[in-house]
Design a protein around this motif. Structure first.
Motif, PDB file in Angstrom:
ATOM      1  N   GLU A  27       0.830  -1.211   0.000  1.00 60.75           N
ATOM      2  CA  GLU A  27       0.000   0.000   0.000  1.00 60.75           C
ATOM      3  C   GLU A  27       0.862   1.258   0.000  1.00 60.75           C
ATOM      4  O   GLU A  27       0.592   2.214  -0.731  1.00 60.75           O
ATOM      5  CB  GLU A  27      -0.900  -0.015   1.235  1.00 60.75           C
ATOM      6  CG  GLU A  27      -1.780   1.209   1.390  1.00 60.75           C
ATOM      7  CD  GLU A  27      -2.547   1.206   2.703  1.00 60.75           C
ATOM      8  OE1 GLU A  27      -2.843   2.313   3.213  1.00 60.75           O
ATOM      9  OE2 GLU A  27      -2.830   0.117   3.236  1.00 60.75           O
ATOM     10  N   ARG A  28       1.918   1.228   0.798  1.00 61.08           N
ATOM     11  CA  ARG A  28       2.791   2.408   0.910  1.00 61.08           C
ATOM     12  C   ARG A  28       3.605   2.627  -0.366  1.00 61.08           C
ATOM     13  O   ARG A  28       3.689   3.749  -0.870  1.00 61.08           O
ATOM     14  CB  ARG A  28       3.712   2.250   2.117  1.00 61.08           C
ATOM     15  CG  ARG A  28       2.993   2.155   3.460  1.00 61.08           C
ATOM     16  CD  ARG A  28       2.635   3.510   4.045  1.00 61.08           C
ATOM     17  NE  ARG A  28       1.900   3.351   5.286  1.00 61.08           N
ATOM     18  CZ  ARG A  28       2.462   3.219   6.489  1.00 61.08           C
ATOM     19  NH1 ARG A  28       3.779   3.180   6.597  1.00 61.08           N
ATOM     20  NH2 ARG A  28       1.708   3.095   7.570  1.00 61.08           N
ATOM     21  N   VAL A  29       4.234   1.570  -0.880  1.00 59.05           N
ATOM     22  CA  VAL A  29       5.107   1.760  -2.042  1.00 59.05           C
ATOM     23  C   VAL A  29       4.305   2.050  -3.302  1.00 59.05           C
ATOM     24  O   VAL A  29       4.800   2.716  -4.226  1.00 59.05           O
ATOM     25  CB  VAL A  29       6.040   0.547  -2.274  1.00 59.05           C
ATOM     26  CG1 VAL A  29       6.963   0.344  -1.096  1.00 59.05           C
ATOM     27  CG2 VAL A  29       5.256  -0.709  -2.591  1.00 59.05           C
ATOM     28  N   SER A  30       3.070   1.565  -3.363  1.00 56.89           N
ATOM     29  CA  SER A  30       2.250   1.812  -4.558  1.00 56.89           C
ATOM     30  C   SER A  30       1.905   3.286  -4.714  1.00 56.89           C
ATOM     31  O   SER A  30       1.540   3.728  -5.813  1.00 56.89           O
ATOM     32  CB  SER A  30       0.973   0.981  -4.508  1.00 56.89           C
ATOM     33  OG  SER A  30       0.150   1.376  -3.427  1.00 56.89           O
ATOM     34  N   LYS A  31       2.044   4.049  -3.652  1.00 50.85           N
ATOM     35  CA  LYS A  31       1.762   5.493  -3.709  1.00 50.85           C
ATOM     36  C   LYS A  31       2.975   6.291  -4.163  1.00 50.85           C
ATOM     37  O   LYS A  31       2.886   7.502  -4.375  1.00 50.85           O
ATOM     38  CB  LYS A  31       1.308   5.983  -2.339  1.00 50.85           C
ATOM     39  CG  LYS A  31      -0.019   5.387  -1.880  1.00 50.85           C
ATOM     40  CD  LYS A  31      -0.378   5.853  -0.477  1.00 50.85           C
ATOM     41  CE  LYS A  31      -1.697   5.249  -0.024  1.00 50.85           C
ATOM     42  NZ  LYS A  31      -2.051   5.637   1.377  1.00 50.85           N
ATOM     43  N   ILE A  32       4.117   5.600  -4.311  1.00 48.43           N
ATOM     44  CA  ILE A  32       5.339   6.266  -4.744  1.00 48.43           C
ATOM     45  C   ILE A  32       5.429   6.201  -6.260  1.00 48.43           C
ATOM     46  O   ILE A  32       5.403   5.120  -6.851  1.00 48.43           O
ATOM     47  CB  ILE A  32       6.574   5.602  -4.100  1.00 48.43           C
ATOM     48  CG1 ILE A  32       6.486   5.680  -2.580  1.00 48.43           C
ATOM     49  CG2 ILE A  32       7.857   6.267  -4.605  1.00 48.43           C
ATOM     50  CD1 ILE A  32       7.588   4.927  -1.861  1.00 48.43           C
ATOM     51  N   GLU A  33       5.507   7.348  -6.881  1.00 47.19           N
ATOM     52  CA  GLU A  33       5.557   7.411  -8.348  1.00 47.19           C
ATOM     53  C   GLU A  33       6.795   6.689  -8.865  1.00 47.19           C
ATOM     54  O   GLU A  33       7.905   6.885  -8.366  1.00 47.19           O
ATOM     55  CB  GLU A  33       5.572   8.870  -8.813  1.00 47.19           C
ATOM     56  CG  GLU A  33       5.455   9.027 -10.314  1.00 47.19           C
ATOM     57  CD  GLU A  33       5.380  10.482 -10.739  1.00 47.19           C
ATOM     58  OE1 GLU A  33       5.396  10.735 -11.970  1.00 47.19           O
ATOM     59  OE2 GLU A  33       5.300  11.362  -9.851  1.00 47.19           O
ATOM     60  N   GLY A  34       6.597   5.813  -9.847  1.00 43.50           N
ATOM     61  CA  GLY A  34       7.694   5.059 -10.429  1.00 43.50           C
ATOM     62  C   GLY A  34       7.793   3.637  -9.939  1.00 43.50           C
ATOM     63  O   GLY A  34       8.627   2.865 -10.429  1.00 43.50           O
ATOM     64  N   VAL A  35       6.939   3.243  -8.984  1.00 46.32           N
ATOM     65  CA  VAL A  35       6.912   1.875  -8.482  1.00 46.32           C
ATOM     66  C   VAL A  35       5.707   1.147  -9.073  1.00 46.32           C
ATOM     67  O   VAL A  35       4.590   1.660  -9.038  1.00 46.32           O
ATOM     68  CB  VAL A  35       6.817   1.833  -6.940  1.00 46.32           C
ATOM     69  CG1 VAL A  35       6.704   0.385  -6.454  1.00 46.32           C
ATOM     70  CG2 VAL A  35       8.027   2.509  -6.315  1.00 46.32           C
ATOM     71  N   GLU A  36       5.948  -0.039  -9.629  1.00 45.91           N
ATOM     72  CA  GLU A  36       4.867  -0.841 -10.212  1.00 45.91           C
ATOM     73  C   GLU A  36       4.784  -2.196  -9.518  1.00 45.91           C
ATOM     74  O   GLU A  36       5.715  -2.994  -9.594  1.00 45.91           O
ATOM     75  CB  GLU A  36       5.111  -1.046 -11.708  1.00 45.91           C
ATOM     76  CG  GLU A  36       4.060  -1.928 -12.385  1.00 45.91           C
ATOM     77  CD  GLU A  36       4.431  -2.297 -13.807  1.00 45.91           C
ATOM     78  OE1 GLU A  36       3.752  -3.191 -14.366  1.00 45.91           O
ATOM     79  OE2 GLU A  36       5.397  -1.734 -14.355  1.00 45.91           O
ATOM     80  N   ILE A  37       3.693  -2.452  -8.804  1.00 45.86           N
ATOM     81  CA  ILE A  37       3.469  -3.754  -8.183  1.00 45.86           C
ATOM     82  C   ILE A  37       3.107  -4.741  -9.288  1.00 45.86           C
ATOM     83  O   ILE A  37       2.219  -4.480 -10.097  1.00 45.86           O
ATOM     84  CB  ILE A  37       2.340  -3.689  -7.143  1.00 45.86           C
ATOM     85  CG1 ILE A  37       2.628  -2.618  -6.085  1.00 45.86           C
ATOM     86  CG2 ILE A  37       2.139  -5.054  -6.496  1.00 45.86           C
ATOM     87  CD1 ILE A  37       3.797  -2.901  -5.202  1.00 45.86           C
ATOM     88  N   THR A  38       3.781  -5.896  -9.303  1.00 40.04           N
ATOM     89  CA  THR A  38       3.612  -6.815 -10.437  1.00 40.04           C
ATOM     90  C   THR A  38       2.784  -8.058 -10.132  1.00 40.04           C
ATOM     91  O   THR A  38       2.373  -8.758 -11.053  1.00 40.04           O
ATOM     92  CB  THR A  38       4.989  -7.275 -10.961  1.00 40.04           C
ATOM     93  OG1 THR A  38       5.696  -7.931  -9.892  1.00 40.04           O
ATOM     94  CG2 THR A  38       5.807  -6.090 -11.470  1.00 40.04           C
ATOM     95  N   GLN A  39       2.569  -8.361  -8.859  1.00 37.05           N
ATOM     96  CA  GLN A  39       1.793  -9.549  -8.485  1.00 37.05           C
ATOM     97  C   GLN A  39       0.781  -9.185  -7.401  1.00 37.05           C
ATOM     98  O   GLN A  39       1.016  -8.263  -6.608  1.00 37.05           O
ATOM     99  CB  GLN A  39       2.709 -10.664  -7.944  1.00 37.05           C
ATOM    100  CG  GLN A  39       3.654 -11.268  -8.962  1.00 37.05           C
ATOM    101  CD  GLN A  39       2.946 -12.091 -10.026  1.00 37.05           C
ATOM    102  OE1 GLN A  39       1.826 -12.563  -9.830  1.00 37.05           O
ATOM    103  NE2 GLN A  39       3.599 -12.262 -11.174  1.00 37.05           N
ATOM    104  N   PRO A  40      -0.335  -9.890  -7.350  1.00 42.77           N
ATOM    105  CA  PRO A  40      -1.263  -9.671  -6.234  1.00 42.77           C
ATOM    106  C   PRO A  40      -0.550  -9.968  -4.914  1.00 42.77           C
ATOM    107  O   PRO A  40       0.190 -10.954  -4.812  1.00 42.77           O
ATOM    108  CB  PRO A  40      -2.375 -10.691  -6.490  1.00 42.77           C
ATOM    109  CG  PRO A  40      -2.251 -11.080  -7.926  1.00 42.77           C
ATOM    110  CD  PRO A  40      -0.806 -10.942  -8.275  1.00 42.77           C
ATOM    111  N   VAL A  41      -0.762  -9.126  -3.932  1.00 43.89           N
ATOM    112  CA  VAL A  41      -0.136  -9.326  -2.625  1.00 43.89           C
ATOM    113  C   VAL A  41      -1.116 -10.117  -1.766  1.00 43.89           C
ATOM    114  O   VAL A  41      -2.030  -9.563  -1.157  1.00 43.89           O
ATOM    115  CB  VAL A  41       0.238  -7.983  -1.973  1.00 43.89           C
ATOM    116  CG1 VAL A  41       0.884  -8.216  -0.613  1.00 43.89           C
ATOM    117  CG2 VAL A  41       1.181  -7.203  -2.888  1.00 43.89           C
TER     118      VAL A  41
END
Length: 345
Positions: free
Chosen positions: A270-284
């Motif tokens: 949740e925290r890193v997804s709010k940082i521009e330039g970070v892409e979550i690649t798998q369901p957590v």
């Protein structure tokens, strides 16, 4: 002494309750090689969870649990079907092939999970003496990409395996994290779903060491006592493994630690997804976060919080949370990541 990072739940320390349990059995003498009352009590606890008609064998490490469990199901002319990312394929240094003699047949997977359609490409050559004969389907629960099989998915694979006179093996190194994610008891997504042999892990969830090989069909465990001995996994002072499992399985210890690590992963995502330039690649879904970040930032981040690069070509990294991960760890990590991200041109 050691700072917490996000490399692996293997890197975390031992839960105080586990250390206490080890210390409690560290008094006096008792019979070695598993004939002690602590080991018998631990086996009974497994039977309370999975049913009386099972066989349980304790070993030191997860790779041994996998390899010896698979060996019990196969002959050297057999083949084992798994994903390309499976631990038995990638991270066991060829031990499954060496000690079982079997060929591993791998299936590409974008989410770390096997599907029947993927398995079918290897379902040929039965009775043909020039081909390895498929005998086992092996799945990891949680998968190596942090995803969790549903009960229906496991049952479908088990039914498919049994319809073809094959077995289903489950690598349960992170079994507790899967149970928490599914909100189910261990038996519901293992034995009741059709799994034949289970590697039951505890090391990644607060234990010091120790895994269990659980046979849901006792006939499959014939001669396994000799297989374990030849596999160098018969602990002389087995009570120190057994005591850990007793503490782990009693009073919801496994549940509390797995819930915490899973919740920390969700918070991190949740925290890193709010940082521009970070892409979550798998369901957590459990305690792993996979993300793509700029490649030039990885070494700088690793200096403060070590973690592993999953796919160098994509600049995809893996962040694992543990039973002792704190919100403060996540806050500081995200602050550093956000600070470094601003330096990217």
């Amino acid at each position: 002494m050691f700072s917490r990072g996000f490399a692996s739940d293997n890197n975390s320390g031992v839960h105080p309750n586990i250390l206490k349990a080890i210390n409690q059995v560290n008094d006096g003498h008792t019979i070695a090689y598993g004939d002690d009352p602590i080991t018998q009590k631990a086996i009974e606890r497994f039977k309370q969870i999975f049913g009386d008609d099972i066989e349980v064998y304790f070993v030191f490490i997860g790779s041994a649990a996998n390899v010896l469990g698979l060996k019990a199901l196969t002959q050297p002319h057999n083949a084992i079907i798994c994903t390309e990312t499976a631990h038995i394929n990638v991270d066991e240094c060829g031990a499954p092939e060496r000690f079982t003699g079997c060929k591993l047949l791998t299936v590409p997977s974008t989410d770390g999970k096997l599907t029947i359609d993927g398995i079918k490409k290897h379902m040929h050559g039965f009775g043909f003496q020039h081909h390895s004969q498929p005998k086992v389907i092996s799945i990891s629960q949680v998968s190596e990409l942090g995803t969790v099989y549903t009960i229906d998915e496991i049952r479908a694979i088990a039914d498919f395996a049994h319809a073809h006179s094959m077995f289903l093996h489950m690598d349960g190194a992170r079994l507790a994290n899967a149970a928490v994610a599914l909100n189910k008891g261990f038996r519901e997504f293992t034995r009741d779903a059709g799994v034949d042999v289970l590697s039951f892990g505890g090391t990644k969830n607060g234990m010091m060491y120790g895994e269990a090989v659980v046979f849901f069909n006792k006939d499959l465990a014939n001669d396994f006592m000799y297989t374990r001995k030849q596999g160098l996994q018969l602990a002389s002072k087995m009570r120190y493994i057994s005591a850990q499992f007793l503490a782990y399985l009693e009073d919801g210890q496994w549940d509390a630690t797995a819930k915490h690590s899973n919740s920390m992963a969700k918070l991190l995502a949740e925290r890193v997804s709010k940082i521009e330039g970070v892409e979550i690649t798998q369901p957590v879904q459990a305690n792993a976060v996979f993300a793509i970040i700029p490649a030039e930032l990885i070494p700088k981040l690793q200096q403060e919080y070590f973690f592993y690069v999953w796919d160098e070509d994509r600049s995809e990294v893996r962040w694992m949370t543990s039973w002792d991960t704190t919100e403060e760890d996540i806050d500081r990590f995200c602050e550093l990541l956000e600070k470094l991200m601003k330096t990217v041109k």
